[in-house]
Design an enzyme around this catalytic site. Structure first.
Site, PDB file in Angstrom:
ATOM      1  N   HIS A 155       1.512   2.179   3.940  1.00  0.00           N
ATOM      2  CA  HIS A 155       0.386   3.475   4.000  1.00  0.00           C
ATOM      3  C   HIS A 155       0.522   4.318   5.289  1.00  0.00           C
ATOM      4  CE1 HIS A 155      -3.277   5.834   3.939  1.00  0.00           C
ATOM      5  NE2 HIS A 155      -3.448   5.385   2.805  1.00  0.00           N
ATOM      6  N   LYS A 177       1.528   9.732  -5.311  1.00  0.00           N
ATOM      7  CA  LYS A 177       0.224   9.310  -5.148  1.00  0.00           C
ATOM      8  C   LYS A 177      -1.025  10.519  -5.190  1.00  0.00           C
ATOM      9  CE  LYS A 177      -2.787   7.383  -1.435  1.00  0.00           C
ATOM     10  NZ  LYS A 177      -3.077   7.060   0.048  1.00  0.00           N
ATOM     11  N   LYS A 216      -5.617  -5.436   4.000  1.00  0.00           N
ATOM     12  CA  LYS A 216      -6.803  -4.348   3.735  1.00  0.00           C
ATOM     13  C   LYS A 216      -7.706  -4.665   2.555  1.00  0.00           C
ATOM     14  CE  LYS A 216      -6.373   0.312   1.606  1.00  0.00           C
ATOM     15  NZ  LYS A 216      -5.545   1.629   1.628  1.00  0.00           N
ATOM     16  N   ASP A 256       0.860  -1.278  -0.060  1.00  0.00           N
ATOM     17  CA  ASP A 256      -0.048   0.161   0.124  1.00  0.00           C
ATOM     18  C   ASP A 256       0.644   1.303  -0.100  1.00  0.00           C
ATOM     19  OD1 ASP A 256      -2.075   1.876   0.130  1.00  0.00           O
ATOM     20  OD2 ASP A 256      -3.110   0.882   1.898  1.00  0.00           O
ATOM     21  N   ASP A 257       0.651   2.038  -1.002  1.00  0.00           N
ATOM     22  CA  ASP A 257       1.357   3.143  -1.174  1.00  0.00           C
ATOM     23  C   ASP A 257       2.956   3.185  -1.324  1.00  0.00           C
ATOM     24  OD1 ASP A 257      -1.159   4.420  -0.630  1.00  0.00           O
ATOM     25  OD2 ASP A 257      -0.545   5.682   0.994  1.00  0.00           O
ATOM     26  N   ASP A 261       0.001  -0.734  -4.899  1.00  0.00           N
ATOM     27  CA  ASP A 261      -1.356  -0.339  -5.273  1.00  0.00           C
ATOM     28  C   ASP A 261      -1.415   1.152  -5.951  1.00  0.00           C
ATOM     29  OD1 ASP A 261      -1.041   1.356  -3.001  1.00  0.00           O
ATOM     30  OD2 ASP A 261      -3.020   1.083  -2.319  1.00  0.00           O
ATOM     31  N   ASN A 262      -0.508   1.834  -5.558  1.00  0.00           N
ATOM     32  CA  ASN A 262      -0.172   3.300  -5.992  1.00  0.00           C
ATOM     33  C   ASN A 262       1.047   3.875  -5.937  1.00  0.00           C
ATOM     34  OD1 ASN A 262      -2.500   3.776  -3.963  1.00  0.00           O
ATOM     35  ND2 ASN A 262      -0.651   4.940  -3.698  1.00  0.00           N
ATOM     36  N   CYS A 297      -5.939   4.137  -3.766  1.00  0.00           N
ATOM     37  CA  CYS A 297      -6.123   2.751  -3.221  1.00  0.00           C
ATOM     38  C   CYS A 297      -7.414   2.203  -3.944  1.00  0.00           C
ATOM     39  CB  CYS A 297      -6.511   2.693  -1.778  1.00  0.00           C
ATOM     40  SG  CYS A 297      -5.181   3.587  -0.777  1.00  0.00           S
ATOM     41  N   HIS A 328     -11.041  -2.358   1.664  1.00  0.00           N
ATOM     42  CA  HIS A 328     -11.373  -1.165   1.193  1.00  0.00           C
ATOM     43  C   HIS A 328     -12.049  -0.945  -0.252  1.00  0.00           C
ATOM     44  CE1 HIS A 328      -9.377   3.369   0.552  1.00  0.00           C
ATOM     45  NE2 HIS A 328     -10.741   3.275   0.999  1.00  0.00           N
TER      46      HIS A 328
END
Length: 522
Positions: free
Chosen positions: A243, A319, A138, A46-47, A301-302, A84, A140
């Site tokens: 994240h 991001k 996660k 994540d991130d 994811d990004n 996300c 989301h």
């Protein structure tokens, strides 16, 4: 005499060898598996920034990721989404976010929204194929109704959190109330707070003060250890790391005494903890005798969040943005069934490709899905063949505030936030987000580059193959190419469903649900 009778006939041996040689291309391409369909382990960070993995030259230590990527295939022309929910929705559905109504922002905890139920997920399709399916970490993708929970979307089991972020140790989060389209934005006077951790659909209360990266890794290791191997395993490991908030046990930052920036140092420790987790998962697969029959996928994811320690240098932006720094993802695949291990590919790939790729590789089909935007990339990954993908729609967000003047009103409204990649070119319109190039704060070897774009500029064209850092805008030099790509945007816009971005519902308040975030609409 008995030994001679037991010795295989030479003709039989030759025949078996011939059969094995003949079948080997099919075995490694996934058309026929020697030990049954392979296990699939998909790790989603994540991130996680482009410049935050060792093999991209980062100062952050990632020995496990580096080893796995070095022995597999590095995806060096691989795209995700800038935030996300859109990435996760396209991973699970194989469909662009303009086709699921999730093209604007994320799903906030207070919103009655979710990935539409009208199409099966990646987990659904793999379960149809005979897989045991499990998700950790996660989600989301919406939870306002029970039908949107992971255990109702194809997963046999789930352990993790449903919202977008939370405290790593207390598993507690707060969220604001959000207006519907046309409203005044966020009402910060109304905040709702609660815990968010579940074992399947049951709230978990016994993991307070336990760091989530370690908790999730332990759950994955135990799941692998206890897996009934009569069925192939699909494990979707969606780490909370890396994240924000920036939190990590102090032991993981000791190797980074040379990083003076506090955020970067903590972030580096968070990456190290995640890398250790990946190593523990692969070790568990080896101990269980599953590793040689596993396809291991890693993806972000990004792009990295600059304000929370991440870095995407030398790419532009981060991001939330439509620049390469927001969307060009860290990704690789490791498997003994790949013929071209130890390589990297610059063939074009997008996160929506994973559903048809993994389902097809596993011997399943995509019957029953809505029309897919993803392509089966297994031949590209496993054999180095050309990608079937020629373009990527990054997004069209008609709800984002418009910018500048409409320069091509007969084709596409250039005030609209949108981006598309076609062949070697990329077009951006509207407001793409922060346009800076940010070097890692721990080094003085690079100098920040500054954008000199006019404030109302809203069209950019880049030959992104030769200019991945997006320094040379070609929109004035090649208006013909601009028009061609605008026509593609117009085409995709004609296929889009309206954005779904509902107003927050006060009935979601965790205090009405035993202090936990969870379904609130029956």
């Amino acid at each position: 005499m008995l030994l001679e009778q037991a010795r295989p006939d030479k003709a039989v041996c030759r025949m078996l060898a011939f059969v094995l040689i003949s079948l080997w291309p099919a075995l490694v391409s996934g058309q026929l598996w020697p030990f049954g369909p392979p296990n699939i382990v998909f790790v989603l960070a994540d991130d996680y920034g482009f410049n935050d993995v060792g093999y991209h030259g980062s100062e952050i230590l990632t020995p496990n990721l580096d080893k796995l990527a070095g022995e597999g295939v590095k995806l060096e022309n691989y795209y995700v989404q800038p935030i996300c929910t859109p990435t996760r929705s396209q991973l699970m559905s194989g469909r662009y976010q303009i086709h699921t109504g999730l093209q604007h922002d994320i799903i906030w905890a207070t919103q009655p929204n979710g990935l539409p139920l009208d199409s099966p997920t990646l987990a659904d399709k793999l379960r149809e194929t005979g897989y045991s399916t499990h998700a950790i970490g996660k989600w989301h993708l919406g939870f306002y109704k029970e039908d949107y929970l992971p255990t109702r979307r194809g997963f046999d089991s789930y352990y993790g959190y449903l919202t977008g972020s939370e405290d790593y140790n207390t598993h507690y989060r707060c969220d604001d109330m959000h207006d519907a389209p046309g409203g005044d934005g966020v009402d910060t006077d109304e905040r709702m707070c609660g815990y968010d951790l579940r074992d399947n659909e049951v709230p978990v209360k016994d993991q307070l003060e336990k760091y989530s990266t370690q908790v999730f890794t332990e759950k994955a290791v135990n799941l692998i250890k206890n897996h009934e191997q009569k069925k192939p395993l699909f494990l979707y490991m969606a780490y909370q790391a890396v994240h924000s908030p920036l939190e990590v046990p102090e032991d993981y930052t000791w190797n980074y005494y040379n990083i003076q920036d506090k955020n970067r140092k903590t972030y580096a420790g968070m990456v190290s903890c995640m890398d250790e987790g990946v190593g523990n998962i692969t070790d568990a697969l080896k101990k269980a005798g599953m590793w040689n029959n596993t396809v291991f996928v890693f993806s972000t994811d990004n792009g990295g969040e600059i304000l929370a320690g991440g870095n995407n240098w030398p790419l532009r932006g981060w991001k939330h943005s439509l620049w390469e720094g927001g969307m060009r993802g860290v990704g690789f695949v490791h498997s003994r069934f790949i013929q071209n291990n130890g390589t990297q590919t610059k063939e074009l790939m997008h996160v929506s490709d994973w559903l048809p790729t993994l389902v097809g590789m596993a011997g399943g089909d995509t019957n029953g899905t809505k029309p897919l935007d993803g392509y089966n990339q297994w031949e590209m990954i496993s054999k180095g063949k050309p990608s079937p993908r020629k373009e990527i729609l990054h997004n069209i967000d008609i709800m984002f505030p418009p910018k500048g003047d409409n320069l091509y009103p007969d084709i596409f409204d250039t005030r609209t936030r949108a981006a598309i990649r076609v062949g070697e070119y990329k077009l951006i319109t509207g407001d793409p987000g922060n346009s800076s190039w940010i070097p890692p704060p721990s080094t003085s070897l690079y100098f920040p580059k500054t954008s000199h774009d006019a404030p109302e500029k809203n069209v950019w064209l880049f030959h992104v193959t030769s200019d991945p850092d997006e320094e040379i805008d070609l929109s004035s030099k090649h208006p013909d190419i601009v028009k061609e790509l605008l026509q593609r945007l117009a085409y995709y816009n004609s296929t889009a469903v309206p954005p779904v971005y509902p107003k927050s519902d006060p009935n979601c308040d965790p205090k009405l649900h035993n202090g936990f975030w969870g379904p609130w609409v029956s």
